[in-house]
Write a protein that holds these residues in place. Structure first.
Motif, PDB file in Angstrom:
ATOM      1  N   GLU A 275     -23.089  67.170  75.706  1.00 56.05           N
ATOM      2  CA  GLU A 275     -22.701  65.817  75.291  1.00 56.05           C
ATOM      3  C   GLU A 275     -21.454  65.303  76.021  1.00 56.05           C
ATOM      4  N   HIS A 276     -20.579  66.201  76.482  1.00 61.77           N
ATOM      5  CA  HIS A 276     -19.267  65.758  76.986  1.00 61.77           C
ATOM      6  C   HIS A 276     -18.935  66.101  78.430  1.00 61.77           C
ATOM      7  N   ALA A 277     -19.648  67.062  79.029  1.00 60.92           N
ATOM      8  CA  ALA A 277     -19.227  67.538  80.357  1.00 60.92           C
ATOM      9  C   ALA A 277     -19.303  66.438  81.405  1.00 60.92           C
ATOM     10  N   GLY A 278     -18.401  66.503  82.376  1.00 62.52           N
ATOM     11  CA  GLY A 278     -18.443  65.595  83.516  1.00 62.52           C
ATOM     12  C   GLY A 278     -19.086  66.256  84.719  1.00 62.52           C
ATOM     13  N   LEU A 279     -19.102  67.595  84.716  1.00 61.25           N
ATOM     14  CA  LEU A 279     -19.661  68.377  85.819  1.00 61.25           C
ATOM     15  C   LEU A 279     -20.465  69.531  85.232  1.00 61.25           C
ATOM     16  N   TYR A 332     -20.667  69.205  94.677  1.00 58.76           N
ATOM     17  CA  TYR A 332     -19.830  68.554  93.671  1.00 58.76           C
ATOM     18  C   TYR A 332     -20.521  67.319  93.092  1.00 58.76           C
ATOM     19  N   SER A 340     -24.724  64.083  83.991  1.00 54.48           N
ATOM     20  CA  SER A 340     -25.240  62.818  83.440  1.00 54.48           C
ATOM     21  C   SER A 340     -26.722  62.918  83.152  1.00 54.48           C
ATOM     22  N   ARG A 343     -27.634  65.012  80.079  1.00 55.79           N
ATOM     23  CA  ARG A 343     -27.252  64.296  78.858  1.00 55.79           C
ATOM     24  C   ARG A 343     -28.207  63.143  78.571  1.00 55.79           C
TER      25      ARG A 343
ATOM     26  N   ASP B 259      -9.370  64.211  92.101  1.00 51.14           N
ATOM     27  CA  ASP B 259     -10.388  65.014  91.429  1.00 51.14           C
ATOM     28  C   ASP B 259     -10.332  64.773  89.925  1.00 51.14           C
ATOM     29  N   LEU B 261     -12.433  63.724  88.025  1.00 53.29           N
ATOM     30  CA  LEU B 261     -13.640  64.152  87.332  1.00 53.29           C
ATOM     31  C   LEU B 261     -13.511  65.596  86.844  1.00 53.29           C
ATOM     32  N   ARG B 262     -12.959  66.470  87.691  1.00 52.32           N
ATOM     33  CA  ARG B 262     -12.803  67.871  87.284  1.00 52.32           C
ATOM     34  C   ARG B 262     -11.808  67.970  86.131  1.00 52.32           C
ATOM     35  N   ASP B 265     -13.461  66.625  83.052  1.00 50.42           N
ATOM     36  CA  ASP B 265     -14.472  67.593  82.619  1.00 50.42           C
ATOM     37  C   ASP B 265     -13.826  68.711  81.804  1.00 50.42           C
ATOM     38  N   ALA B 268     -12.518  67.255  78.450  1.00 54.46           N
ATOM     39  CA  ALA B 268     -13.580  66.811  77.538  1.00 54.46           C
ATOM     40  C   ALA B 268     -14.373  68.001  76.995  1.00 54.46           C
ATOM     41  N   ARG B 269     -14.679  68.986  77.857  1.00 55.03           N
ATOM     42  CA  ARG B 269     -15.453  70.113  77.328  1.00 55.03           C
ATOM     43  C   ARG B 269     -14.591  70.987  76.424  1.00 55.03           C
ATOM     44  N   TYR B 271     -12.252  69.808  74.416  1.00 53.09           N
ATOM     45  CA  TYR B 271     -12.304  69.028  73.172  1.00 53.09           C
ATOM     46  C   TYR B 271     -13.619  69.295  72.430  1.00 53.09           C
ATOM     47  N   SER B 356     -14.650  61.605  78.274  1.00 53.09           N
ATOM     48  CA  SER B 356     -15.888  62.367  78.130  1.00 53.09           C
ATOM     49  C   SER B 356     -16.866  61.937  79.219  1.00 53.09           C
ATOM     50  N   GLY B 357     -17.601  62.922  79.769  1.00 54.56           N
ATOM     51  CA  GLY B 357     -18.631  62.601  80.748  1.00 54.56           C
ATOM     52  C   GLY B 357     -19.570  61.536  80.203  1.00 54.56           C
ATOM     53  N   ALA B 358     -19.816  61.575  78.887  1.00 59.67           N
ATOM     54  CA  ALA B 358     -20.736  60.626  78.258  1.00 59.67           C
ATOM     55  C   ALA B 358     -20.243  59.189  78.438  1.00 59.67           C
ATOM     56  N   ASP B 361     -21.316  57.869  82.184  1.00 58.08           N
ATOM     57  CA  ASP B 361     -22.685  57.946  82.702  1.00 58.08           C
ATOM     58  C   ASP B 361     -23.150  56.580  83.167  1.00 58.08           C
TER      59      ASP B 361
END
Lengths: 363, 363
Positions: A275-279, A332, A340, A343, B259, B261-262, B265, B268-269, B271, B356-358, B361
């Motif tokens: 639900e939350h990962a960016g990578l 990457y 994405s 999810r 970076d 995004l890293r 990530d 967020a993960r 959390y 959060s990656g969510a 998206d």
């Protein structure tokens, strides 16, 4: 274009509603060689192409595979070969050496044949769920028809001759793709794999020889081919897979009874990360999807099906991701797109109340 | 009871609002020995107890530490020694060999002294944030007063004599507890640690010698004690810590620019796992809290303070968890209680939208 259909269509052995539970799919393959041609590893490019031409005419009108499509592998793009490999229609070896090779595919991928891999012919039949007789019989029919058109390399003493001695005899290997997350969580999987190796079976990862068991997916097959009849091979695999399925189900039952917290923890944190990962790396994605697949089968995850999870496992492989993006992606970028994609494809998934640690906190 | 206050009260060097940012706390310690007594490693139990008795009377009326509390370590429970260790008031060595040992503590834990550790006396002063002169001066005052009452083992050529030659001279070690998650994420932390080791500094984990840098917490201190004045030691640590802080801040700036995004990530993960896990090991909890602390300092996590996160890092250590539960807990039970405890203590925490990656998206 034919290749576009091949790499875009759904995967019959993976997506069907039958592709759930412990045994995801069953596959049989036969190794065959044509008399009068060198084995592919020893053949020059001209020999390989001459053989391929011979087989092309054979395949133009076989009754057992009327919808057969013939693809010269060097004529398609590398990303398409990658996609075919991820769909288990060709091997890594064939993807890496496409010159003079071909793929023949029919019945929505349920039948596939590699030309000029390690042997001249590698025929395979693959279906959802566990049906070893069915895949063997389907293959046997095609093999018999091919044998009526060409002369196979055959020895009355040894049986069918193959490039590698391990395949001599029937040339048959029957395998089951098994999802064993319960045995992983109870930490029994290593000893189970050792036991299988000791009793004449071979265990491989998701993408064949030398690959790791990402996503707790194990390909289990018979090792010996010589000295056993085809029905012996099918029967022994059947016994072993049924035993292993029982072991896995017992492990799951024990988890629920004795260690539901560890099970819930794995499922809930996998859900949370998706639900939350960016990578997401390819191997992490497979492991998360494995936990969610287990969770779904145990009633802890709702709103998704095993077929959908199987599909996501396939569609988030590097080749498929790049095919989908329409361009080559760095590792990457793939990890970003994968996070994405997983999810979004699993949108609608939810945890059964009480599975998340948050649901069971005593305040 | 005094010990109950010691192990229940807040930790001045950790909980204060100043305990934020890259340098969590600064500590100075002096190694001292009393003339006419064997060094503790060589002393029998009677000698150890005789020394302790001598020091007890010295500490009954010191002006520099008027609120000093004297605790004979064998008279308290093992879990309380564990708690004192986690609060960095005593070392692992002292916790493991409590017979004849004592802890003297004052100023809400800002001053502590171990009796009969490797040396007769190990005085320490610890404060939030980076204040090396302050901790050294506080310690110097106490040391001077003690020296007016007892005869320290001292050589005009070598300086103060200690059980281990590495401490001979000033007997001073000044250290900073640094939180370096940025350098970890940019994968520079290993080369930074190597560089420090090569230039006369020592790097240890959260709980002292031989411990791993869980939670990206590093204790950095001077190695040499002989041949340097106290102010040299303070000045060289100061330069190094300021350099290292700048490195860490640069790493964070680069993460955001190049970076993000890293970084997002990781935050967020972390959390998500805190919100959903059913089980958390001590080392995983520290790593998650480290990512959230970084996230808070970079404005990605809201609703919590660094002081709170520091506190949770401490309170979810095994000794504190067991003290809180009022009984001994198996590792598995601790992991369960820890998961709930971290989540409940951080209730109110939330991610900044888009982290959060969510949130990022593209559908």
């Amino acid at each position: 274009m034919i290749i576009e259909q091949l790499v875009r269509n759904s995967v019959a052995w993976l997506d069907s509603p039958a592709a759930h539970g412990v045994v995801v799919s069953t596959r049989a393959r036969l190794a065959r060689n044509i008399s009068g041609f060198s084995f592919p590893p020893a053949a020059g490019e001209d020999d390989r192409k001459r053989l391929r031409q011979t087989l092309r005419s054979v395949f133009s009108d076989l009754k057992t595979v009327p919808d057969a499509v013939f693809v010269d592998l060097e004529t398609i793009e590398a990303v398409d070969r990658e996609v075919l490999k991820e769909r288990r229609l060709i091997s890594s070896e064939l993807a890496d050496r496409p010159e003079g090779s071909a793929l023949v595919v029919a019945a929505e991928g349920r039948f596939a044949m590699m030309i000029n891999e390690e042997d001249h012919l590698r025929l395979q039949s693959m279906v959802s769920g566990f049906h070893p007789e069915e895949v063997w019989q389907a293959l046997d029919a095609v093999d018999t028809e091919i044998e009526s058109r060409v002369e196979y390399a055959f020895s009355p003493e040894l049986g069918y001759l193959t490039a590698c001695p391990t395949n001599v005899g029937t040339g048959l290997r029957v395998s089951a793709m098994m999802h064993l997350p319960g045995l992983r969580l109870t930490e029994e999987v290593d000893s189970v794999v050792k036991g299988l190796n000791a009793t004449g079976f071979e265990v491989r990862g998701l993408l064949g020889e030398g690959t790791a068991a990402y996503g707790n997916m194990f390909q289990v097959s018979n090792r010996a081919s010589l000295g056993l009849s085809e029905s012996d091979i099918v029967a022994s695999l059947k016994r072993m897979v049924n035993d292993l399925t029982e072991h896995e189900m017992n492990a799951r039952a024990r988890l629920i009874e004795e260690d539901s917290l560890r099970l819930f923890d794995q499922v809930a944190r996998s859900y949370a990360i998706v639900e939350h990962a960016g990578l997401l790396s390819s191997s992490e994605a497979l492991d998360l999807l494995s936990a969610l697949r287990l969770g779904r089968e145990m009633g802890l995850v709702r709103g998704v099906s095993d077929s959908l999870i199987n599909q996501v496992m396939l569609l988030t492989q590097p080749g498929h991701l790049q095919k989908d993006a329409g361009r080559s992606l760095e590792s990457y970028e793939r990890d970003q797109v994968r996070a994405s994609s997983v999810r979004n494809r699993l949108r609608g998934m939810r945890l059964r109340p009480g599975v998340s640690g948050a649901g069971s906190d005593r305040l």
